[in-house]
Design an enzyme around this catalytic site. Sequence first.
Site, PDB file in Angstrom:
ATOM      1  N   SER A   1       0.826  -1.214   0.000  1.00  0.00           N
ATOM      2  CA  SER A   1       0.000   0.000   0.000  1.00  0.00           C
ATOM      3  C   SER A   1       0.863   1.268   0.000  1.00  0.00           C
ATOM      4  O   SER A   1       0.492   2.272  -0.619  1.00  0.00           O
ATOM      5  CB  SER A   1      -0.986   0.000   1.178  1.00  0.00           C
ATOM      6  OG  SER A   1      -0.328   0.258   2.392  1.00  0.00           O
TER       7      SER A   1
ATOM      8  N   ILE B   1      16.306  -7.868   6.691  1.00  0.00           N
ATOM      9  CA  ILE B   1      17.353  -6.998   7.228  1.00  0.00           C
ATOM     10  C   ILE B   1      18.473  -6.922   6.202  1.00  0.00           C
ATOM     11  O   ILE B   1      18.941  -7.947   5.694  1.00  0.00           O
ATOM     12  CB  ILE B   1      17.858  -7.539   8.580  1.00  0.00           C
ATOM     13  CG1 ILE B   1      16.738  -7.417   9.616  1.00  0.00           C
ATOM     14  CG2 ILE B   1      19.113  -6.789   9.030  1.00  0.00           C
ATOM     15  CD1 ILE B   1      17.037  -8.077  10.937  1.00  0.00           C
TER      16      ILE B   1
ATOM     17  N   GLU C   1      21.923  -0.310  11.213  1.00  0.00           N
ATOM     18  CA  GLU C   1      21.120  -0.714  12.368  1.00  0.00           C
ATOM     19  C   GLU C   1      19.642  -0.651  12.000  1.00  0.00           C
ATOM     20  O   GLU C   1      19.182   0.316  11.392  1.00  0.00           O
ATOM     21  CB  GLU C   1      21.379   0.212  13.564  1.00  0.00           C
ATOM     22  CG  GLU C   1      22.823   0.225  14.047  1.00  0.00           C
ATOM     23  CD  GLU C   1      23.742   1.049  13.136  1.00  0.00           C
ATOM     24  OE1 GLU C   1      23.307   2.099  12.624  1.00  0.00           O
ATOM     25  OE2 GLU C   1      24.878   0.609  12.889  1.00  0.00           O
TER      26      GLU C   1
ATOM     27  N   ASP D   1      15.836   0.020  11.654  1.00  0.00           N
ATOM     28  CA  ASP D   1      14.904   1.094  11.995  1.00  0.00           C
ATOM     29  C   ASP D   1      15.596   2.258  12.708  1.00  0.00           C
ATOM     30  O   ASP D   1      15.059   2.837  13.662  1.00  0.00           O
ATOM     31  CB  ASP D   1      13.741   0.550  12.840  1.00  0.00           C
ATOM     32  CG  ASP D   1      12.924  -0.479  12.072  1.00  0.00           C
ATOM     33  OD1 ASP D   1      12.855  -0.377  10.835  1.00  0.00           O
ATOM     34  OD2 ASP D   1      12.367  -1.390  12.704  1.00  0.00           O
TER      35      ASP D   1
ATOM     36  N   ARG E   1      23.270 -13.732   3.367  1.00  0.00           N
ATOM     37  CA  ARG E   1      22.535 -12.474   3.196  1.00  0.00           C
ATOM     38  C   ARG E   1      23.214 -11.548   2.199  1.00  0.00           C
ATOM     39  O   ARG E   1      22.559 -10.831   1.451  1.00  0.00           O
ATOM     40  CB  ARG E   1      22.414 -11.742   4.539  1.00  0.00           C
ATOM     41  CG  ARG E   1      21.398 -12.341   5.470  1.00  0.00           C
ATOM     42  CD  ARG E   1      21.252 -11.484   6.726  1.00  0.00           C
ATOM     43  NE  ARG E   1      20.356 -12.118   7.677  1.00  0.00           N
ATOM     44  CZ  ARG E   1      19.032 -11.929   7.680  1.00  0.00           C
ATOM     45  NH1 ARG E   1      18.476 -11.129   6.812  1.00  0.00           N
ATOM     46  NH2 ARG E   1      18.284 -12.542   8.562  1.00  0.00           N
TER      47      ARG E   1
ATOM     48  N   HIS F   1       8.419   3.468   8.528  1.00  0.00           N
ATOM     49  CA  HIS F   1       8.246   2.601   9.697  1.00  0.00           C
ATOM     50  C   HIS F   1       6.993   3.040  10.457  1.00  0.00           C
ATOM     51  O   HIS F   1       6.774   4.238  10.652  1.00  0.00           O
ATOM     52  CB  HIS F   1       9.480   2.686  10.606  1.00  0.00           C
ATOM     53  CG  HIS F   1       9.391   1.764  11.777  1.00  0.00           C
ATOM     54  ND1 HIS F   1       9.547   0.396  11.663  1.00  0.00           N
ATOM     55  CD2 HIS F   1       9.129   2.002  13.087  1.00  0.00           C
ATOM     56  CE1 HIS F   1       9.399  -0.164  12.848  1.00  0.00           C
ATOM     57  NE2 HIS F   1       9.143   0.784  13.728  1.00  0.00           N
TER      58      HIS F   1
ATOM     59  N   MET G   1      10.612  -6.749   4.337  1.00  0.00           N
ATOM     60  CA  MET G   1      10.815  -7.382   5.636  1.00  0.00           C
ATOM     61  C   MET G   1      12.081  -8.245   5.706  1.00  0.00           C
ATOM     62  O   MET G   1      12.070  -9.312   6.323  1.00  0.00           O
ATOM     63  CB  MET G   1       9.568  -8.210   5.986  1.00  0.00           C
ATOM     64  CG  MET G   1       8.327  -7.358   6.128  1.00  0.00           C
ATOM     65  SD  MET G   1       8.589  -5.862   7.115  1.00  0.00           S
ATOM     66  CE  MET G   1       7.148  -5.858   8.127  1.00  0.00           C
TER      67      MET G   1
HETATM   68  C1  GAR Z   1       3.811  -0.674   6.686  1.00  0.00           C
HETATM   69  O1  GAR Z   1       3.043  -0.345   7.826  1.00  0.00           O
HETATM   70  C2  GAR Z   1       5.274  -0.369   6.925  1.00  0.00           C
HETATM   71  O2  GAR Z   1       5.486   0.781   7.683  1.00  0.00           O
HETATM   72  C3  GAR Z   1       5.714  -1.596   7.677  1.00  0.00           C
HETATM   73  O3  GAR Z   1       5.076  -2.655   7.014  1.00  0.00           O
HETATM   74  C4  GAR Z   1       3.837  -2.194   6.468  1.00  0.00           C
HETATM   75  C5  GAR Z   1       3.804  -2.547   5.000  1.00  0.00           C
HETATM   76  O4  GAR Z   1       2.558  -2.236   4.444  1.00  0.00           O
HETATM   77  N1  GAR Z   1       7.138  -1.731   7.658  1.00  0.00           N
HETATM   78  C6  GAR Z   1       7.853  -2.142   8.694  1.00  0.00           C
HETATM   79  O5  GAR Z   1       7.353  -2.513   9.741  1.00  0.00           O
HETATM   80  C7  GAR Z   1       9.359  -2.166   8.468  1.00  0.00           C
HETATM   81  N2  GAR Z   1      10.051  -1.961   9.698  1.00  0.00           N
HETATM   82  P1  GAR Z   1       2.398  -2.034   2.880  1.00  0.00           P
HETATM   83  O6  GAR Z   1       2.981  -3.282   2.211  1.00  0.00           O
HETATM   84  O7  GAR Z   1       0.913  -1.951   2.679  1.00  0.00           O
HETATM   85  O8  GAR Z   1       3.112  -0.788   2.500  1.00  0.00           O
END
Ligand code: GAR
Length: 195
Positions: free
Chosen positions: A15, A95, A146, A148, A68, A112, A93
Amino acid sequence: MSRKRVAILISGRGSNMAALIEAAKAADYPAEIALVLSNVPDAGGLARASAEGIATVTVDHRAFGRDREAFDRAMHAELVRHAIDIVCLAGFMRILTPWLVAQWPHRMINVHPALLPAYKGLDTHARALADGATVHGATVHFVVPELDSGPIILQEEVPVLADDTAETLASRVLAAEHRIYPAALRMIATDYKLA
Ligand code: GAR
């Protein structure tokens, strides 16, 4: 105006990716979405990107086992092949290795779902509710090795309501993400840099 070429890295529904794609349709937007890269072959965002006529590529992390850096080098090769200027992580998702981050100084940003430095990592909304937080929100920041962390570009606060669940709070935070991410990319693409 020469637009910066942007790659969006996703793992899921995308999104935030869609919000960036919409913003980039404006004639005066300083960036174009040139590539959507996913580490998950059936990520929902891939179909949306293809429907918009945007190039997509999957680099499946599972093919690289525990290596990685090999995964990151494969992604980097795709970014170079598509002549990318700026990388936007949008619900990506995995690292990243310090090696990959070092290839994109001031040119890799992330969204984030929390007011960093509060609530790094996962389950940010449930943790904010459990703490009795009255203010939560969203952050766009430069990526550093690091998790976030890294200099903050934009944040938006979201008040926590008395009857909020993790889901209702998440949906208002997501709406904030969709506002600040296109605004932050506009800043970066017009050569804004943090000192
Ligand atoms: C979002 O809320 C984003 O901030 C979070 O994953 C979601 C992805 O939604 N990201 C993290 O938590 C990374 N640390 P989306 O696929 O609908 O954009």
